[in-house]
Design a protein around this motif. Structure first.
Motif, short mmCIF file in Angstrom:
data_model
loop_
_atom_site.label_atom_id
_atom_site.label_comp_id
_atom_site.label_asym_id
_atom_site.label_seq_id
_atom_site.Cartn_x
_atom_site.Cartn_y
_atom_site.Cartn_z
N ASP A 1 3.45 -9.39 -14.08
CA ASP A 1 4.24 -10.20 -13.15
C ASP A 1 4.62 -9.33 -11.95
O ASP A 1 5.79 -9.00 -11.74
CB ASP A 1 5.48 -10.75 -13.85
N ILE A 2 3.61 -8.89 -11.22
CA ILE A 2 3.86 -8.09 -10.02
C ILE A 2 3.05 -8.67 -8.88
O ILE A 2 2.13 -9.47 -9.09
CB ILE A 2 3.48 -6.60 -10.22
N THR A 3 3.41 -8.26 -7.71
CA THR A 3 2.66 -8.70 -6.54
C THR A 3 1.39 -7.85 -6.44
O THR A 3 1.46 -6.62 -6.42
CB THR A 3 3.49 -8.52 -5.27
N THR B 1 -3.14 -10.25 -0.92
CA THR B 1 -2.93 -11.64 -1.30
C THR B 1 -4.10 -12.19 -2.10
O THR B 1 -3.93 -13.10 -2.91
CB THR B 1 -2.69 -12.51 -0.06
N HIS C 1 -6.60 -13.25 -9.35
CA HIS C 1 -5.34 -13.59 -8.70
C HIS C 1 -4.44 -14.40 -9.62
O HIS C 1 -4.92 -15.14 -10.48
CB HIS C 1 -5.59 -14.33 -7.38
N GLU D 1 3.66 -1.96 -9.25
CA GLU D 1 3.42 -2.57 -7.94
C GLU D 1 3.36 -1.49 -6.87
O GLU D 1 4.23 -0.63 -6.78
CB GLU D 1 4.55 -3.56 -7.65
N THR E 1 3.59 -0.84 -3.03
CA THR E 1 4.05 -1.48 -1.81
C THR E 1 3.54 -0.70 -0.62
O THR E 1 3.79 0.50 -0.50
CB THR E 1 5.59 -1.51 -1.77
#
Lengths: 334, 690
Positions: free
Chosen positions: A291-293, A297, A333, B138, B140
């Motif tokens: 559950d990460i970005t 995109t 994705h 993550e 960044t």
């Protein structure tokens, strides 16, 4: 002999839903019967033309591929070839019979193979359209991910595109058993094309074999299909290397849990961020979607780390010596 | 800089790669090359970085955030065949050289749990970036969106592009960092490096540290190595430099590197001045596994475009991880590392210490060795010691150049895709390095000669000192006679011969039961003496009385100790026996002779400083153990570590490679300073070879 088991041309199925062609990555698994069955699948070996993205213009490349017979008539005449061939399915312990109808150019005889499955019976025949057939039966005794291919003409038929994925399932949502349960599934057939070889498969010198298109499920980036899996889901990735190169696939921002190779569970599963799938081999991995970005995109990149990430003849211009990104690249994705 | 004429270079084949000047060191005289080394240490890494092994770039730690500053820039590397290749790479802006070009990028080291921030400055004319494969937390980025990650824009004439990346180092391991932009070109151009994340104290408790991962992966801190594999098609690099066309489908690699160098450059030291833009060596240098059993750790990374079958000769390696995650252990003598993968291995070398213990003296191999006259070596040059025994050198055919220092072993580690074991198709070269196994504890040498500045040989020879066994080099005190009688008061005496007595300084002698001290005239046959010393009484002595020295002085000479040796140690074991005759050692357990072992410091007065037993160049080996030591007929063996630079104790010029160790034993304390024999059993010097 006209047909071995059949009563009419086309495909005969004792359990039709199992041969549904699941060519779109990410489709959830279908259910399966707990009872072993005999499954017969008819495949057409047919020539076709593949539109490949070019730089700067698309190119049409001749190829040979497997296809399913016409849904209504059961005939192979006029059906479009595909690369890879349709995704075939069987349940564990089924007896699987492949009937390959030969519509290839003269002098080429398909040699069906499913490396990893033992052939139990072989025969030849002719179908209702007068096309020769080759029929091979296998005991699908083991769950797993298998390549099927036609290895005729000393492997040239495989290079021409006659390959596809066969998935043998123990139960819905499982690759091998409960320990390999998954929520989403992606079947990735890795291969490549040398247009010069395809233009002249009989005479091309294999010492000069130089692929310029690198594909996932017959498509090069940016035409490759993205893979979707939501955070918290387990994604099963089935790699099948139908190409000639030992292919290292890198995954950016994720590890994958490598559970099986060549349709057999590994005694010691392990985690990898880049995995080499040998030519002709298959490999199954499970990815726990975080559950990460993702880094971009489009998602988490999955790509050929040998950097076959270009399409077609790639000589650039002096001002822009690097062509646009292409090749064996897709994204996972959320 | 030494001025020199660079001869034209004959290239192995015609090709379009433009410039090439041979590496300067190859055409300079040796002396000039040494001067060059002194001037131009590669400053991408600290001057005190170890010569071999992994060199970390630690960045700056503030709180729990560790920051690295990298600069994407272009430069050239050199290849062993005299070529140079235009490269792109990440420079370390915090390096002593303020971010000069280096290839590969710096080895970034961090600790699990830290926040890693990497600031990237882009001086290239196209966008670039960094991706961190294997980092599952993550990442960044604050640059502009790109295909695979956030990018630093291209540099403009007025400004460099920039981007930064922040992530948590969540799991320990060996990782790659590399370009995520236009990767088919930029990674091949050299935009890659290694990221090492060490476990925190939860994963690896302090008592177990260091570990690669958890406490099952402990290793020897002094034996940590990184081998980053890459491959280079110089045609691409030339095309990028000149803006020419390049066909990625026609890629053909010609150079294959480990840590940015091709063999044999791979075995040169870290920071070698001859390779100013390639600071990382790839020699793997170990000793047999020590008493704590900790293995060496080998971090293997493949940033190249090819899968490389890497083949470690010698002992098998044990794989413990892939891509920063532990795996079930497997043993290997060949393992293909896929493109983009990392693999960690443990390497033990315990056959020699725990199993075989082959020794030419005490445990020889059960087969005859080949006659050296039947051996030939490629190019008349070899790393082979001439002996199969670790730590021993043997005889090589005359004219053979030997690279071996002290009988250490060398094994090639290389890609077994043998086209990759070449430099532009010429072997050996390319993706190869050497595993060097030094003798346990370091190089050791036995003495090759003895000199007795105060004493006479009772029996044995220098060879008796080679092993701690039942053979001894036995030394008696020097004796002479008085040609005349001696009354109780005279202080000038003549002796038949002064040979073997100290030639300078003051020393004690005994006539009958009276001890005298020679205070002047040493070296001549007329001595000035002080009478009735050490509690004895003055007496008259008859004509022909025997004069006996009360100390034994002998030294052993070592040769071929290499310049640049460090950590020099001396071991000596022996005993003293109560009589000067007989083949057995008569017990001596009271009033023990006092033994002082000294080493020649050549910088004090050169060879003359160690010519006699009392010359100024002899320095007492420092405690522990403290000296003098009382040594009787119970044998005592001691090892001393020398003080100061080891180079002080290694001769130069006409005495190059010589080390001298003096054993001085005296027994002149009351009440019965009778003569004794010194029985030397074992002497060696131990050092870390350069």
């Amino acid at each position: 002999m006209h047909r071995l088991m059949g009563n009419g041309p086309g495909r005969h199925l004792t359990r039709g839903f199992l041969v549904t062609a699941l060519v779109t990555a990410g489709l959830a698994a279908t259910g399966s019967s707990a009872t072993a069955a005999s499954v017969t699948i008819d495949l057409c070996a047919v020539p076709g033309t593949l539109a490949l993205p070019g730089d700067p213009t698309a190119v049409d490349v001749p190829f040979w591929g497997f296809a399913l017979p016409d849904n209504t008539t059961g005939s192979c005449v006029g059906v479009p070839a595909r690369v890879p061939g349709p995704q075939l399915e069987a349940a564990t312990d089924d007896t699987l019979t492949l009937v390959v109808h030969n519509l290839l150019p003269g002098g080429h005889t398909p040699v069906p193979e499913v490396p990893g499955l033992e052939p139990t019976a072989e025969s030849t025949g002719t179908d209702g359209d007068g096309n020769p057939t080759v029929q091979v039966s296998y005991a699908a005794a083991h769950s797993g991910t298998y390549l099927y291919e036609s290895s005729g003409d000393a492997g040239r038929q495989t290079a021409m595109g006659l390959y596809g994925a066969l998935v043998v399932r123990p139960a819905a949502g499982q690759a091998y058993g409960p320990e390999t349960a998954f929520d989403r599934e992606a079947v990735l057939v890795l291969s490549e094309i040398d247009p010069a070889f395809n233009a002249d498969p009989d005479a091309a010198d294999l010492n000069d074999y130089l692929p310029t298109y690198w594909m996932i499920n017959g498509k090069s980036y940016p035409q490759t299909d993205p893979i979707q899996a939501s955070p918290g889901q387990t994604l099963l990735v089935r790699y099948l290397n139908a190409g000639f190169d030992n292919t290292s696939m890198a995954l950016l921002g994720l590890h994958e849990h490598v559970v099986a190779r060549d349709a057999h569970l590994l005694p010691q599963a392990f985690d990898a961020a880049a995995e080499t799938i040998p030519a002709g081999g298959t490999e199954d991995t499970l990815i726990q979607m975080p559950d990460i970005t993702p880094p971009v995109t489009a998602g988490f990149a999955l790509f050929n780390r040998q950097l076959h990430l270009t399409n077609g003849p790639t000589t650039g211009s002096p001002s822009a010596p690097t062509p646009a990104p292409g090749g064996m690249l897709t994204f996972i994705h959320p | 800089m030494v001025s020199t004429t660079v001869p034209p270079v004959v290239r192995p084949r015609a090709r379009s790669i433009g410039q090439r000047v041979r590496r300067p060191g190859l055409v300079l005289t040796l002396g000039a090359a040494l001067a060059l080394v002194g001037q131009l240490h590669a400053e991408a890494i600290p001057a005190d970085a170890p010569a071999v092994g992994m060199v970390c770039t630690d960045g700056t730690l503030s709180g729990s955030t560790r920051t690295f500053n990298l600069v994407a820039k272009s430069g050239d590397i050199e290849t062993p065949d005299g070529n140079a290749v235009f490269m792109w790479s990440y420079a370390n802006a915090d390096a002593p050289d303020n971010g000069s070009f280096q290839s590969p990028g710096p080895v970034l080291c961090a600790t699990q749990g830290e926040t890693i921030r990497v600031n990237l400055t882009n001086t290239l004319s196209e966008p670039t970036s960094i991706v961190f494969p294997g980092q599952d937390s993550e990442v960044t980025g604050n640059g502009t969106p790109g295909l695979l990650t956030s990018e630093a824009p291209a540099a403009s004439p007025s400004d460099n592009g920039s981007a930064s990346y922040t992530f948590t180092a969540s799991q320990p391991g060996t990782y790659i960092y590399e370009s995520g932009s236009d990767v088919a070109k930029q990674i091949e151009m050299g935009l890659y490096g290694a990221l090492v994340i060490r476990p925190n104290t939860t994963t690896c408790p302090a008592a177990a540290a260091p570990c690669a991962y958890d406490d099952t992966t402990q290793y020897d801190r002094s034996r940590e190595f990184i081998l980053l594999l890459a491959d280079i098609d110089p045609e691409l690099h030339h095309a990028v430099k000149t803006g020419a066309n390049y066909d990625f489908d026609a890629q053909r690699d010609r150079y294959f590197t480990i840590n940015g160098r091709s063999f044999p450059d791979t075995i040169m030291d870290n920071g070698s001045a001859l390779l100013p833009t390639q600071p990382y060596g790839a020699m793997v240098r170990i000793q047999p596994t020590g008493p704590d059993g900790r293995p060496a750790l080998i971090r293997l990374l493949n940033v190249g475009l090819s899968n490389h079958p890497f083949h470690p000769h010698g002992n098998h390696t044990i794989q413990i991880a892939q891509d920063g995650r532990q795996v079930a252990r497997t043993e290997h003598f060949g393992e293909t590392i896929g493109s983009g993968q990392t693999e960690d291995f443990l390497l033990k070398w315990d056959d020699q210490t725990n199993h075989d213990n082959w020794n030419p003296n005490t445990n020889p191999l059960p087969v005859a060795q080949p006659n050296y006259r039947n051996l030939t070596f490629k190019d008349g040059n070899t790393f082979y010691a001439g002996s199969p025994y670790l730590g021993y050198k043997g005889t090589l055919p005359s004219g053979t150049t030997q690279q071996n220092v002290c009988g250490e072993w060398y094994f090639p580690w290389h890609s077994h895709a043998l086209n990759e074991f070449t430099n532009f198709d010429e072997g050996f070269g390319g993706m190869g390095t050497l595993l060097r196994v030094d003798p346990s504890g370091g190089c050791f040498a036995a003495p090759s000669s003895t000199v007795l500045p105060g004493g006479v040989v009772k029996s044995g020879s220098v060879t008796a000192l080679a092993a701690a066994d039942a053979t001894y080099f036995q030394v008696n005190p020097k004796t002479t006679t008085r040609p005349n009688s001696t009354n109780a008061t005279q202080t000038t005496i003549t002796v038949a011969s002064a040979a073997g007595f100290p030639t300078s300084g003051q020393y004690y002698v005994r006539i009958d039961n009276e001890v005298m001290q020679v205070t002047a005239g040493a070296g001549s046959t007329t001595w000035t003496v002080a009478r009735h010393q050490l509690g004895t009484s003055a007496a008259t002595h008859a004509t022909g009385a025997v004069v006996t020295a009360l100390a034994n002085d002998w030294y052993a000479g070592f040769t071929s100790v290499p310049a640049g040796a460090t950590n020099l140690k001396v071991t000596y074991g022996g005993k003293n026996c109560a009589t000067t005759t007989g083949t057995t050692c008569t017990a001596l357990s009271t009033n023990l002779p006092q033994q002082t072992v000294k080493i020649c410091n050549w910088t004090i007065a050169g060879a003359a400083g160690c010519s006699t037993a009392t010359s100024a160049g002899w320095v007492t080996l420092p405690a522990p153990p403290a000296q003098p030591q009382g040594v009787g007929s119970s044998e005592i063996s001691s090892t001393w570590t020398t003080n100061g630079p080891s180079a002080d104790y290694i001769g130069t010029g006409a005495n190059a490679g010589q080390v001298r160790v003096l054993v001085h034993t005296e027994r002149w304390t009351a009440p019965s300073p009778t003569a004794f024999a010194t029985w030397g059993n074992f002497m060696q010097v131990v050092y870390d070879a350069p």
